[in-house]
Design an enzyme around this catalytic site. Structure first.
Site, mmCIF file in Angstrom:
data_model
loop_
_atom_site.group_PDB
_atom_site.id
_atom_site.type_symbol
_atom_site.label_atom_id
_atom_site.label_comp_id
_atom_site.label_asym_id
_atom_site.label_seq_id
_atom_site.Cartn_x
_atom_site.Cartn_y
_atom_site.Cartn_z
ATOM 1 N N GLY A 407 0.550 -0.747 0.042
ATOM 2 C CA GLY A 407 0.196 0.023 0.032
ATOM 3 C C GLY A 407 1.031 1.175 0.109
ATOM 4 O O GLY A 407 2.101 1.120 -0.411
ATOM 5 N N SER A 408 -0.065 2.389 1.182
ATOM 6 C CA SER A 408 1.117 3.880 0.216
ATOM 7 C C SER A 408 1.939 3.726 1.608
ATOM 8 O O SER A 408 3.545 5.311 0.967
ATOM 9 C CB SER A 408 0.197 4.864 1.107
ATOM 10 O OG SER A 408 -1.502 4.797 0.187
#
Length: 665
Positions: A407-408
Site C-alpha cells: 500500500g501507501s
C-alpha cells in the site's frame, strides 16, 4: 648305451633347476603373505559386522571352541547391549604384528564418551575368530558388565538484550500413578478428564508387565504453576507429582513465533543427526531461534564408560567425556517493547518489526495471533491440536516471515527512487485530481484518491497520501529507474537474517504495462514486501541512506546491507515524513506529541479481484521512526483486515502506546 651329457646340456638343466627353486620359494612366500592377509581380512570383516550390527553373522565367524563357550543368544545380546549402549561407530583397525596366527592390533572407535583407543590381541583359527569377552575390551571378563553413565548437558538459554530469559530451564510436575494405591475405575475416569487423556490410554500404560504395585508410572507433564489442577490431582488416591526440569518460555505467546518451540525427536531426526548425541527421548528445536541455533543451544552430554565387576565395583574406566552445557543466545530484542506491541495487536492478525536504524538490531519481532511454546513441551490432546490447526485466525502462521501488499508505505520509497535517479522534481506540481487516467487507452481504469492537495508537490502528496500523485510520479520516473531502485533496495533478493524470511518481490514483466507501473508508485502494483525488509528500507531514511543488515542475535559486528540513497535524498524524505506526523492533515498526525519528533508513513494495501470489487479486504501499514539520535528506532506494523475499522489509523493508534513507552523508558 648311457646318456652322454655335453657341457651345453648341463647348463640347460642347471637353469631349469634354478627356475623351479625360485618358483617354489615364491609360492612359499605367497602362501605366508596371503595367509597373513587373510587373517587380517578376517579380523577387519568381523569389526565391519559390528559396525553393521550383524550380530548373528559375528557369531557365525567364531571358532568352534568359542561357540562352545558362548551360545548364540547370549553372545548376540551381550555384544548388542555393549556396542549399541556405548554408541560405538567408525571403527578403525590397524594390525601391528602377527605371529603364529595371533594378531596384535590397535582399535580406534567413536563412542558416547568420545574416541576410544586400545591395543588388543586375538587368534585366527582356520579363518575363524577365537573370541572371549576381552575381545570387546582387554579388561573385560565374562562376569563383568560395561556401564555407561551420562551427564546431560543443560540447554542454553535464549535471552533478551538485557539478560531477561525468553527460554530456559524451568520446573514442572511429572504426573504419575502408583497402582497399588488406586481405589478403582472411577479414579481413571477422573484422572483422564483432568489430564485431557483417555481412560483407555491410561489403563494401557498401567498394564505394562514391568509395573509393580508400588511403581511410580509417569503419565504426562503439567506446569507447576497450575495450582488448581495440582490440588485436584492430589485428591485422587494413587496420584503422585514429581518435580522435573523442563524447557520453559516465561512470556508464552508474546515470544513464541520468535523463540520457536521444541518437540521430541522423530526417527527422521535421529537419522539426520546420527552421532550427535540424540536419543529417542531427546527434544529438538523445531522452529524459530530454537531451531536456527539448535547446535549451539544443545551442548554436548557428558558420559563415562566403565567396566564393573559382578559386585558393581568399578574395575577400570574406558573413556570419559566432560559435558559441555549449551551456549546462551542473547538476542537484540527488548522484551518490554516486544510485549507492548504484542498486547496492542493480540486480537488481530498482524506483524510488527522494530529496529535500530543505525546498526540493524531488531528490537521487536512480533506475529499475532500466536501460540504458546510451552504447550509443545507439555503436549497436546488430539482435540487441542486440531483446534490449534483449524483456528481460522491461523495462530501458527508466522506473519513477520511472509510478504504483503505494501500500500501507501511504498510512496516514500517511490519518491526516494525518483529523487535518487534525478527523475522526480520534489517541487513539481502534478495538479490536484481526485480521479485520473493517463489517456483513453486505459479504458475504464482510473486511479482514485481520497485527498488531492494543492499545490500537488511531493511533500503535500506524502502528507495527504495522494494516490494520483504517485501514479503520475511512477510514470515520470519510468520503468528502468523504478527497477534500478528496487534492485538497489535488494527487493527480490534473499534477506540476510538469522531466521528464514520470504523475500520481497516485484514482477518485472508487469512493468511493460503502464497501469501496473502507475499502481506500483503507490504500492498497489505487482509488489509484495516483507515487514523486516520494509523496516530496513525506512531505517535508511534515518541513517543517511544506509540500510544496515538486520539481525536479531546480539553481535559486536554490524554491516551495511545496501546504500540505496544519498544523504541528500534521505534528508528530503525524512523532512517530508516528519510533516506526515506534524501537519494537521497528515495521515499519521495522531502520533504527534510535544516530547519526541517522529517521522512516519501510513499505508492501506487493498486486496480485491478488480477495481470495482467492494468485497475485498484491506491491510493497514505504518512505518514510524524517532528522529532522536539518542533513541534510534523504526517500527513497522502490518495489520490484516482493517477495512471498516479505521484503516491505517487503526494501526497508528495501536502503535502509539508501545512506541511512546519505549522512548520514555
Amino acid at each position: 648305451m648311457g646318456v652322454v651329457y655335453t657341457n651345453r646340456n648341463r647348463k640347460k638343466y642347471i637353469a631349469i633347476g634354478g627356475l623351479v627353486a625360485i618358483v617354489v620359494i615364491v609360492a612359499v612366500v605367497l602362501f605366508f603373505l596371503l595367509s597373513g592377509n587373510n587373517n587380517e581380512s578376517t579380523l577387519k570383516n568381523f569389526y565391519a559386522q559390528i559396525s553393521e550390527k550383524k550380530y548373528e553373522d559375528m557369531y557365525n565367524s567364531l571358532s568352534s571352541e568359542s561357540q562352545k563357550s558362548y551360545d548364540q543368544q547370549t553372545f548376540v545380546e551381550r555384544n548388542q547391549n555393549i556396542y549399541e549402549g556405548i554408541e560405538a561407530s567408525n571403527f578403525q583397525i590397524e594390525v601391528t604384528d602377527e605371529t603364529d596366527n595371533e594378531l596384535t592390533y590397535n582399535v580406534k572407535m567413536n563412542t558416547i564418551a568420545g574416541e576410544v583407543t586400545f591395543e588388543n590381541k586375538t587368534t585366527i583359527e582356520d579363518g575363524k575368530i577365537v573370541w572371549d569377552d576381552s575381545f570387546i575390551f582387554p579388561d573385560l571378563t565374562q562376569n563383568d558388565r560395561v556401564r555407561v553413565s551420562e551427564d546431560e548437558a543443560i540447554r542454553g538459554q535464549i535471552l533478551d538484550r538485557n539478560g531477561k530469559m525468553l527460554a530456559g530451564q524451568g520446573e514442572a510436575y511429572s504426573v504419575g500413578l502408583v497402582r497399588g494405591k488406586l481405589n478403582g475405575e472411577n479414579d481413571y475416569d477422573q484422572l483422564a478428564e483432568l489430564l485431557g487423556l483417555t481412560k483407555e490410554s491410561i489403563q494401557k500404560t498401567m498394564s505394562a508387565s514391568w509395573i509393580q504395585d508400588d511403581s511410580f508410572v509417569p503419565l504426562t507433564t503439567i506446569p507447576s504453576t497450575d495450582t488448581q489442577l495440582e490440588n485436584q490431582l492430589l485428591q485422587i488416591p494413587g496420584v503422585q507429582l514429581n518435580t522435573v526440569e523442563v524447557r520453559t518460555y516465561p512470556y508464552g505467546e508474546v515470544t513464541s513465533h520468535l523463540t520457536g518451540y521444541m518437540q521430541q525427536v522423530t526417527a527422521e531426526d535421529l537419522e539426520k543427526h546420527q552421532g550427535e548425541g540424540y536419543t529417542e527421548t531427546s527434544m529438538i528445536g523445531r522452529s524459530g531461534i530454537e531451531a536456527a541455533y539448535e547446535k549451539q543451544l544443545k551442548g554436548t552430554n557428558g558420559a563415562t564408560i566403565s567396566i564393573v565387576d559382578e559386585n558393581g565395583s568399578t574395575k577400570s574406566t574406558v573413556a570419559t567425556q566432560e559435558k559441555q552445557d549449551g551456549q546462551d543466545i542473547t538476542l537484540t530484542i527488548d522484551i518490554d517493547l516486544q510485549r507492548d506491541l504484542y498486547n496492542a495487536f493480540d486480537e488481530d492478525q498482524s506483524a510488527s518489526v522494530a529496529m535500530n536504524p543505525t546498526n540493524g538490531e531488531v528490537l521487536a519481532l512480533v506475529s499475532t495471533p500466536s501460540f504458546d511454546s510451552n504447550d509443545f513441551i507439555y503436549g497436546f490432546s488430539t482435540e487441542e491440536w486440531d483446534d490449534l490447526n483449524n483456528d481460522e485466525d491461523q495462530p501458527l502462521t508466522n506473519r513477520f516471515r511472509a510478504t504483503w501488499v505494501p500500500g501507501s508505505t511504498m510512496k516514500a520509497i517511490t519518491a526516494a527512487i525518483g529523487l535518487e535517479t534525478d527523475s522526480l522534481d520534489a517541487s513539481k506540481d502534478f495538479g490536484a485530481e481526485m480521479k485520473w487516467q493517463k489517456d483513453s487507452s486505459w479504458g475504464d481504469y482510473f486511479v482514485t484518491t481520497l485527498h488531492a492537495p494543492n499545490p500537488n508537490n511531493l511533500r503535500n502528496a506524502l502528507i495527504y497520501s495522494d494516490n494520483v500523485y504517485f501514479a503520475k510520479a511512477a510514470l515520470e520516473i519510468g520503468k528502468d529507474n523504478l527497477e534500478k531502485g528496487y534492485k538497489s533496495l535488494m527487493i527480490g533478493e534473499d534477506i540476510p537474517f538469522e531466521l528464514a524470511l520470504t523475500k520481497s518481490q516485484y514482477t518485472s514483466d508487469s512493468f511493460d504495462d503502464e497501469i501496473l507501473i502507475a499502481d506500483s508508485g503507490y504500492g498497489q502494483g505487482q509488489i509484495l514486501m516483507n515487514p523486516v525488509q520494509m523496516t530496513s528500507i525506512y531505517s535508511s531514511f534515518m541513517n543517511d541512506g544506509k540500510m544496515m543488515t538486520p539481525h536479531v542475535v546480539k553481535s559486536t559486528e554490524t554491516s551495511v546491507w545496501a546504500e540505496p540513497f544519498s544523504k541528500e535524498t534521505t534528508d528530503e524524505i525524512k523532512s517530508d515524513l516528519i510533516q506526515v506526523v506534524e501537519d494537521n492533515n497528515g495521515t499519521a498526525h495522531a502520533l504527534n506529541n510535544s516530547q519526541y519528533q517522529l517521522a512516519a508513513k501510513t499505508g492501506t494495501g487493498e486486496i480485491k479481484d478488480s477495481q470495482d470489487d467492494t468485497t475485498g479486504t484491506e491491510l493497514g501499514w505504518l512505518s514510524v521512526a524517532s528522529t532522536d539520535s539518542s533513541k534510534p528506532i523504526v517500527i513497522t506494523t502490518m495489520v490484516e483486515d482493517v477495512k471498516g475499522r479505521g484503516g491505517s489509523n487503526y494501526v497508528v493508534n495501536g502503535v502509539k502506546q508501545p512506541l511512546m513507552s519505549y522512548l520514555q523508558k
